[in-house]
Design an enzyme around this catalytic site. Structure first.
Site, PDB file in Angstrom:
ATOM      1  N   LYS A   1     -64.853  34.825  36.824  1.00  0.00           N
ATOM      2  CA  LYS A   1     -63.734  35.259  37.575  1.00  0.00           C
ATOM      3  C   LYS A   1     -62.721  36.138  36.535  1.00  0.00           C
ATOM      4  O   LYS A   1     -62.687  36.027  35.460  1.00  0.00           O
ATOM      5  CB  LYS A   1     -62.888  33.997  38.085  1.00  0.00           C
ATOM      6  CG  LYS A   1     -63.519  33.160  39.114  1.00  0.00           C
ATOM      7  CD  LYS A   1     -62.724  32.079  39.458  1.00  0.00           C
ATOM      8  CE  LYS A   1     -63.444  31.334  40.526  1.00  0.00           C
ATOM      9  NZ  LYS A   1     -63.291  31.858  41.868  1.00  0.00           N
TER      10      LYS A   1
ATOM     11  N   ARG B   1     -70.701  26.059  47.803  1.00  0.00           N
ATOM     12  CA  ARG B   1     -71.599  25.860  49.025  1.00  0.00           C
ATOM     13  C   ARG B   1     -72.914  25.344  48.135  1.00  0.00           C
ATOM     14  O   ARG B   1     -73.693  24.856  48.929  1.00  0.00           O
ATOM     15  CB  ARG B   1     -71.729  26.933  49.531  1.00  0.00           C
ATOM     16  CG  ARG B   1     -72.400  28.092  48.722  1.00  0.00           C
ATOM     17  CD  ARG B   1     -72.064  29.448  49.503  1.00  0.00           C
ATOM     18  NE  ARG B   1     -70.644  30.022  49.166  1.00  0.00           N
ATOM     19  CZ  ARG B   1     -70.501  31.228  49.940  1.00  0.00           C
ATOM     20  NH1 ARG B   1     -71.051  31.819  50.528  1.00  0.00           N
ATOM     21  NH2 ARG B   1     -68.971  31.538  49.785  1.00  0.00           N
TER      22      ARG B   1
HETATM   23  N1  BES Z   1     -63.411  27.772  44.318  1.00  0.00           N
HETATM   24  C1  BES Z   1     -63.360  29.155  44.786  1.00  0.00           C
HETATM   25  C2  BES Z   1     -62.626  29.414  45.942  1.00  0.00           C
HETATM   26  C3  BES Z   1     -61.110  29.512  45.637  1.00  0.00           C
HETATM   27  C4  BES Z   1     -60.666  30.813  45.133  1.00  0.00           C
HETATM   28  C5  BES Z   1     -60.254  28.583  45.902  1.00  0.00           C
HETATM   29  C6  BES Z   1     -59.422  31.053  44.997  1.00  0.00           C
HETATM   30  C7  BES Z   1     -58.998  28.896  46.088  1.00  0.00           C
HETATM   31  C8  BES Z   1     -58.224  29.933  45.507  1.00  0.00           C
HETATM   32  C9  BES Z   1     -64.879  29.448  45.197  1.00  0.00           C
HETATM   33  O1  BES Z   1     -65.963  28.838  44.168  1.00  0.00           O
HETATM   34  C10 BES Z   1     -65.225  30.750  44.986  1.00  0.00           C
HETATM   35  O2  BES Z   1     -65.081  31.282  43.901  1.00  0.00           O
HETATM   36  N2  BES Z   1     -65.691  31.342  46.052  1.00  0.00           N
HETATM   37  C11 BES Z   1     -65.869  32.712  45.967  1.00  0.00           C
HETATM   38  C12 BES Z   1     -66.971  33.068  47.085  1.00  0.00           C
HETATM   39  C13 BES Z   1     -67.369  34.655  47.158  1.00  0.00           C
HETATM   40  C14 BES Z   1     -67.936  34.712  45.608  1.00  0.00           C
HETATM   41  C15 BES Z   1     -68.395  34.716  47.892  1.00  0.00           C
HETATM   42  C16 BES Z   1     -64.398  33.526  46.422  1.00  0.00           C
HETATM   43  O3  BES Z   1     -63.770  32.924  47.343  1.00  0.00           O
HETATM   44  O4  BES Z   1     -64.121  34.582  45.956  1.00  0.00           O
HETATM   45 MN    MN Z   2     -66.362  29.722  42.529  1.00  0.00          MN
END
Ligand code: BES
Ligand code: MN
Ligand code: ZN
Length: 496
Positions: free
Chosen positions: A270, A344
């Site tokens: 990230k 997921r």
């Molecule tokens: N934990 C995150 C989702 C999230 C992001 C929650 C920001 C709250 C604030 C999750 O694991 C994630 O990183 N999801 C990705 C999915 C994508 C790679 C398809 C996302 O939402 O960017």
């Molecule tokens: Mn994630």
């Protein structure tokens, strides 16, 4: 904070640090209390233009004339019907007006004391009083100096009010536990720590708790959970909690909570900004533990199972890589195209594990997608379910508990993007409708029972100056579970 129900007697002689009076915006409302001193102050404040009676408006009088109370706080309810939302707004306004004031003992009264006031007051004052102390000393100047809150009701309503209060306090205990856990930094709140918290909860309330480690996870063939965990030094945990409030033969309801104690994204790292907030990525797990805290206190006639897959998601030499294909517990192979779509992965193994309980319903709770925050903001949790009845039950619980959710779609058209050339399914689809395609991924693992998914990415915590966990959706979950009791002779049911 201490809460109690107190009998409503003559208000003018009541000794308290603050008497809080809820009033409708109509002129006659104050008169309905039949208390001349309050009536006079309210009338004067209205005349001077200092108090409108509109929802959330307040007026604070020090040393009010004709009253033994040190302060009188008038809180407006507006002109409309006093629904749960209206009480919530009014109770929050009362807290805001008392911020920093030296009122330790507070009494609440409303001429037409309605039961939802009790829920609203406990939530608002409970949240007002909450302070995080696990890794810091509290601020010198405290916002909330209220120590005890007494809700005045007529004698004939006292019994109903007391049971309502008991329920509200149990929900708040769950909310507090959820907030404390979710707020805890990632180096303190590891998967191991979550396991210990679950075990302590089990001891406290005589619940069965099992905490599986890496070898058990291997034995259970949870290849998707293993894949996420393999980049971390912290051993993964798979937590199973069981509460029995009905006959052993009754199928249990199952809650599944995402327990990623820190989500760096893994190899699909990230960006740095606000990455600290990914310590909250176990808020789903925290809400399951919070719901158990409340349920264990209220002892409803249901059976309940909690499942928490817990792990970190970190990059490293042993971490799973984009393009890797892993085998989930269900046997379906998954191509991990983005290691940041890890929630997921750990959930799909837990959802498959849930089949063994032949559950009455399964609800998973997860900070699953940033896309859900884009879709619904920080107002509603996203609700996904192919089962209309279950979805409605959750929407009803959300409304009753003032912990809102909004139903989102599912469907094959969305699921198409999850096709993979190298596995049965890919773990991401395109950018469009990201929260929906994530839910579609989960749906593939839930065919054996009634299932719903709550995406709490936007509602589990607040960012900015007041950064911190909200305790959502513990109220929603507890209300839902209480409503699953058999109707006859049900205990702890408030009804709306
Ligand atoms: N934990 C995150 C989702 C999230 C992001 C929650 C920001 C709250 C604030 C999750 O694991 C994630 O990183 N999801 C990705 C999915 C994508 C790679 C398809 C996302 O939402 O960017
Ligand atoms: Mn994630
Ligand atoms: Zn995550």
């Amino acid at each position: 904070m201490e809460f109690s129900i107190a009998p409503l007697k003559t208000l003018s002689s009541l000794h308290t640090d603050c008497l809080v009076v809820f009033l409708q915006s109509s002129e006659q409302a104050a008169a309905a209390l039949d208390e001349q001193a309050i009536d006079a102050i309210a009338a004067q404040a209205r005349e001077d233009g200092d108090f409108s009676g509109q929802a959330g408006s307040t007026y604070l009088a020090n040393r009010p004339q004709g009253l033994a109370a040190r302060r009188l706080l008038l809180v407006g309810l507006g002109a409309g019907p006093t629904d749960a939302q209206c009480w919530r707004k009014a109770a929050e306004a009362a807290c805001a007006a008392l911020k920093g004031r030296a009122a330790a003992r507070v009494h609440l009264v409303c001429a037409d004391a309605q039961q939802p006031l009790i829920d609203a007051a406990v939530r608002a004052f409970g949240d007002f009083a909450y302070v995080y102390t696990a890794t810091r000393k509290p601020d010198a100047e405290v916002g909330c100096r209220v120590r005890s809150l007494h809700i005045l009701v007529a004698a004939r309503q006292a019994a109903a009010a007391r049971s309502r209060l008991q329920r509200a306090e149990a929900v708040q205990a769950g909310v507090d536990l959820c907030r404390d856990l979710a707020n805890l930094p990632g180096n303190h709140c590891t998967p191991t720590h979550l396991g210990k918290v679950a075990q302590a909860l089990g001891k406290r309330h005589k619940l069965k708790v099992e905490v599986l480690g890496p070898a058990d996870i291997e034995r259970e063939r949870m290849g998707a959970l293993r894949a996420v965990a393999q980049g971390s030094q912290q051993p993964a945990r798979f937590i199973v909690l069981r509460y029995q409030g009905a006959a052993r033969t009754q199928p249990p309801h199952v809650l599944v909570g995402k327990g990623v104690t820190f989500d760096s994204g893994g190899i699909s790292l990230k960006p740095g900004a606000e990455m600290d907030e990914m310590k909250f990525d176990m808020a789903g797990a925290a809400s399951v533990l919070g719901a158990f805290e409340a349920v264990a206190r209220l002892r409803p006639k249901i059976n309940l199972v909690g499942l928490i897959p817990a792990t970190e998601n970190l990059p490293g030499g042993t971490a799973v890589k984009p393009g890797d294909v892993v085998t989930s517990r269900s046997g379906q192979t998954i191509e991990i195209l983005n290691t940041d779509a890890e929630g997921r992965l750990i959930l799909c193994d837990a959802l498959n594990y849930a089949e063994r309980f032949k559950p009455a319903s399964v609800v998973d709770i997860a900070t699953l997608t940033g896309a859900c925050v884009i879709a619904l903001g920080h107002v509603h949790s996203g609700l996904f379910s192919p089962d209309d009845e279950l979805a409605q039950a959750l929407v009803d619980a959300a409304k009753a508990s003032q912990d809102s959710c909004w139903r989102m779609p599912l469907g094959d058209e969305y699921a198409e993007g999850l096709r993979s050339r190298f596995a049965d399914v890919a773990n991401i689809a395109g950018r469009a409708a990201g929260s929906v395609t994530a839910a579609c991924f989960l749906q593939r693992f839930t065919k054996a029972y009634r299932w719903a998914h709550l995406d709490i990415a936007g509602t589990a915590w607040k960012s900015g100056a007041n950064k911190g966990a909200t305790g959502r959706p513990v109220p929603l979950l507890v209300h839902y579970l209480l409503a699953q009791q058999p109707a006859a002779g049900a205990r702890g049911r408030g009804g709306e």
